[in-house]
Scaffold this active site. Structure first.
Site, PDB file in Angstrom:
ATOM      1  N   GLU A  25      -0.316  -7.938  -6.094  1.00  0.00           N
ATOM      2  CA  GLU A  25       0.097  -6.687  -5.196  1.00  0.00           C
ATOM      3  C   GLU A  25       1.350  -6.707  -4.652  1.00  0.00           C
ATOM      4  O   GLU A  25       1.986  -6.328  -3.899  1.00  0.00           O
ATOM      5  CB  GLU A  25      -0.433  -8.033  -3.264  1.00  0.00           C
ATOM      6  CG  GLU A  25      -1.766  -7.883  -3.139  1.00  0.00           C
ATOM      7  CD  GLU A  25      -2.174  -6.321  -2.731  1.00  0.00           C
ATOM      8  OE1 GLU A  25      -1.861  -5.430  -2.188  1.00  0.00           O
ATOM      9  OE2 GLU A  25      -3.070  -6.259  -3.176  1.00  0.00           O
ATOM     10  N   LEU A  83       9.588  -2.510 -14.052  1.00  0.00           N
ATOM     11  CA  LEU A  83       9.364  -2.255 -13.300  1.00  0.00           C
ATOM     12  C   LEU A  83      10.265  -2.604 -12.374  1.00  0.00           C
ATOM     13  O   LEU A  83      10.231  -1.691 -10.895  1.00  0.00           O
ATOM     14  CB  LEU A  83       8.188  -4.300 -12.630  1.00  0.00           C
ATOM     15  CG  LEU A  83       7.201  -4.083 -13.337  1.00  0.00           C
ATOM     16  CD1 LEU A  83       6.725  -5.093 -12.945  1.00  0.00           C
ATOM     17  CD2 LEU A  83       5.850  -2.781 -12.072  1.00  0.00           C
ATOM     18  N   TYR A 107      13.507  -3.640  -9.416  1.00  0.00           N
ATOM     19  CA  TYR A 107      13.201  -4.874  -8.231  1.00  0.00           C
ATOM     20  C   TYR A 107      12.691  -6.484  -8.876  1.00  0.00           C
ATOM     21  O   TYR A 107      11.928  -7.343  -8.106  1.00  0.00           O
ATOM     22  CB  TYR A 107      12.830  -4.485  -6.547  1.00  0.00           C
ATOM     23  CG  TYR A 107      12.404  -3.031  -6.452  1.00  0.00           C
ATOM     24  CD1 TYR A 107      13.609  -2.906  -5.138  1.00  0.00           C
ATOM     25  CD2 TYR A 107      12.159  -2.206  -6.877  1.00  0.00           C
ATOM     26  CE1 TYR A 107      14.184  -1.160  -4.771  1.00  0.00           C
ATOM     27  CE2 TYR A 107      12.928  -0.521  -6.790  1.00  0.00           C
ATOM     28  CZ  TYR A 107      13.258  -0.655  -5.492  1.00  0.00           C
ATOM     29  OH  TYR A 107      13.380   0.383  -5.124  1.00  0.00           O
ATOM     30  N   TYR A 139       1.802  -7.597   5.393  1.00  0.00           N
ATOM     31  CA  TYR A 139       0.783  -7.280   4.478  1.00  0.00           C
ATOM     32  C   TYR A 139       0.595  -7.718   2.808  1.00  0.00           C
ATOM     33  O   TYR A 139      -0.988  -7.466   3.359  1.00  0.00           O
ATOM     34  CB  TYR A 139       1.662  -5.622   3.541  1.00  0.00           C
ATOM     35  CG  TYR A 139       0.343  -5.513   2.973  1.00  0.00           C
ATOM     36  CD1 TYR A 139      -1.142  -4.642   3.385  1.00  0.00           C
ATOM     37  CD2 TYR A 139       0.752  -5.171   1.549  1.00  0.00           C
ATOM     38  CE1 TYR A 139      -1.501  -3.972   2.392  1.00  0.00           C
ATOM     39  CE2 TYR A 139       0.484  -5.259  -0.001  1.00  0.00           C
ATOM     40  CZ  TYR A 139      -1.621  -3.878  -0.054  1.00  0.00           C
ATOM     41  OH  TYR A 139      -1.957  -4.348  -0.237  1.00  0.00           O
ATOM     42  N   ASP A 181      -0.154  -1.364   5.110  1.00  0.00           N
ATOM     43  CA  ASP A 181       1.613  -0.800   4.323  1.00  0.00           C
ATOM     44  C   ASP A 181       1.446   0.121   4.922  1.00  0.00           C
ATOM     45  O   ASP A 181       0.575   1.018   5.805  1.00  0.00           O
ATOM     46  CB  ASP A 181       0.840  -0.811   2.625  1.00  0.00           C
ATOM     47  CG  ASP A 181       0.063   0.466   2.208  1.00  0.00           C
ATOM     48  OD1 ASP A 181      -1.001   0.693   3.264  1.00  0.00           O
ATOM     49  OD2 ASP A 181      -0.668   0.494   1.095  1.00  0.00           O
ATOM     50  N   CYS A 206     -11.531  14.179   3.806  1.00  0.00           N
ATOM     51  CA  CYS A 206     -12.153  13.175   4.003  1.00  0.00           C
ATOM     52  C   CYS A 206     -13.146  12.316   5.007  1.00  0.00           C
ATOM     53  O   CYS A 206     -13.876  13.268   6.180  1.00  0.00           O
ATOM     54  CB  CYS A 206     -10.652  12.680   5.190  1.00  0.00           C
ATOM     55  SG  CYS A 206     -10.650  11.356   6.827  1.00  0.00           S
ATOM     56  N   SER A 257      17.998   0.400  -2.582  1.00  0.00           N
ATOM     57  CA  SER A 257      17.379   0.620  -1.571  1.00  0.00           C
ATOM     58  C   SER A 257      19.194   1.578  -0.918  1.00  0.00           C
ATOM     59  O   SER A 257      18.127   1.928   0.117  1.00  0.00           O
ATOM     60  CB  SER A 257      17.167  -0.523  -0.856  1.00  0.00           C
ATOM     61  OG  SER A 257      17.884  -1.990  -0.805  1.00  0.00           O
TER      62      SER A 257
HETATM   63 FE1  SF4 Z   1      -6.370  11.789   7.479  1.00  0.00          FE
HETATM   64 FE2  SF4 Z   1      -7.324  14.233   7.927  1.00  0.00          FE
HETATM   65 FE3  SF4 Z   1      -8.503  12.394   7.127  1.00  0.00          FE
HETATM   66 FE4  SF4 Z   1      -7.078  13.046   9.858  1.00  0.00          FE
HETATM   67  S1  SF4 Z   1      -8.899  13.477   9.116  1.00  0.00           S
HETATM   68  S2  SF4 Z   1      -7.732  11.074   8.540  1.00  0.00           S
HETATM   69  S3  SF4 Z   1      -5.689  13.865   8.819  1.00  0.00           S
HETATM   70  S4  SF4 Z   1      -7.042  13.193   5.742  1.00  0.00           S
END
Ligand code: SF4
Length: 364
Positions: free
Chosen positions: A51, A94, A96, A132, A150, A214, A313
């Site tokens: 992490e 890496l 940082y 996080y 995150d 998605c 940064s």
């Molecule tokens: Fe992201 Fe599209 Fe899924 Fe909405 S529908 S969470 S914008 S990938």
């Protein structure tokens, strides 16, 4: 429809079927998750290492560094007692470097207390561990239902819930953490957190998210109201300051290279570097040659190695480097400087910006 900018994420949360959401995103995660070595362990120290490495580096790019690090320092005891030179070397590439120093400090804290802390609050108290990382370790290793928010999760939740809150504000972190706390699957909170992160990394990307792939598109406020390109809202940060620098890789009459150790505190503390001078009104070549002559070097030849940049940064080093062959009889080494034979060069931890320049030379 409510004005999208006035829409509240809490309304979205009330309208969705949470168990349906959990099932869809967790099934998807089991199917597509990337096979990464730290996903096969529940050793809290190994998860901490992965992490911390992933804080500024793409997760897939972390893998070889992670494997090398845990073979060099397989336990917190090994890391706690390692020399600074060795830990800095293990982190080369890496960047940082404060991260590895903090990691060692955490290893010492763990050694002192006798075991790895197992509550969110105690994990958060480790050096260099923020909300996080603490949430990720607590959920992945100890099955605690703590959110791990995150950049990916900020983006995914802002879009899903239609939040126009500025994600650079602390109050927005609190809000998003509250939302994740209500969504989280109590039985496998680690997988749930990782599923949101994986969704942000693989599908709900900053530009052109692939909403067709998605698993939770049916829940997405931004998709429904055509707001994806507007979310998340992120206030612009201050511009990084550009610093023009002339870098001299100086080789003396004995074939040795001039290296200087940086101060014990501040940026890139204790690392070695070549001669580097800030460029003012003159060009970089004039700046460097004037400086070297003033310091007592007799320049035999000087060859440009080209420009390069290194981004921090808050600043960007814009470097022009030169290979300089010089007679150093009249040069007095400073307290922090040494002449190094080419075959010994790899014994020193050199700042990444100069390490890359050095790589341009065949024999150094
Ligand atoms: Fe992201 Fe599209 Fe899924 Fe909405 S529908 S969470 S914008 S990938």
């Amino acid at each position: 429809m409510t004005n999208p900018a006035e829409h509240k994420i809490e309304h979205w949360l009330k309208q969705i079927e949470v168990s349906d959401f959990q099932e869809k995103i967790l099934n998807w995660y089991q199917e597509v998750k990337r096979d990464l070595p730290f996903r096969h362990t529940r050793n809290p120290y190994f998860i901490l290492v992965s992490e911390i490495m992933a804080q500024q580096t793409q997760i897939a790019a972390v893998v070889p560094y992670y494997l090398r690090f845990i073979s060099l320092f397989p336990t917190t005891k090994d890391l706690a007692s390692a020399s600074e030179e060795d830990i800095l070397k293990s982190w080369e590439g890496l960047g940082y470097y404060s991260r590895v120093r903090n990691l060692q400090e955490s290893a010492r804290m763990i050694q002192k207390r006798g075991e790895f802390p197992n509550t969110y609050k105690d994990i958060l108290a480790l050096k260099g561990v923020g909300p996080y990382t603490a949430g990720a370790i607590a959920s992945i290793v100890f099955d605690l239902p703590t959110p791990a928010v995150d950049g990916n999760v900020f983006r995914v939740i802002s879009r899903l819930g239609g939040s126009f809150e500025d994600i650079t504000k602390g109050s927005t972190r609190k809000l998003i953490e509250e939302v994740v706390s209500k969504l989280i699957f109590q039985k496998t909170p680690g997988d749930f957190n990782q599923s949101l992160i994986e969704l942000g990394a693989l599908v709900c990307t900053p530009t052109n998210p692939d909403c067709d792939l998605c698993p939770v598109s049916g829940f997405c406020y931004a998709l429904k109201h055509d707001l994806i390109s507007q979310l998340p809202v992120k206030k612009k940060t201050e511009k990084q300051k550009k610093i023009p620098l002339a870098v001299g890789l100086i080789e003396n009459e004995n074939g040795q290279w001039l290296m200087g150790k940086r101060p014990e505190s501040g940026l890139l503390a204790n690392f070695y570097e070549f001669k580097q001078i800030e460029v003012g009104e003159d060009d970089s070549l004039t700046t460097l040659t004037t400086f070297l002559k003033k310091e007592g070097f007799e320049i035999i030849s000087i060859l440009p190695l080209g420009p390069s940049t290194h981004t921090f940064s808050h600043r960007i080093w814009e470097m022009e480097s030169f290979l300089v062959k010089a007679n150093s009889e009249n040069y007095h080494l400073k307290e922090n400087e040494i002449w190094v034979a080419p075959q010994k060069m790899s014994d020193y931890s050199i700042i990444t910006a100069h390490h890359r320049i050095r790589k341009k030379l065949p024999l150094v």
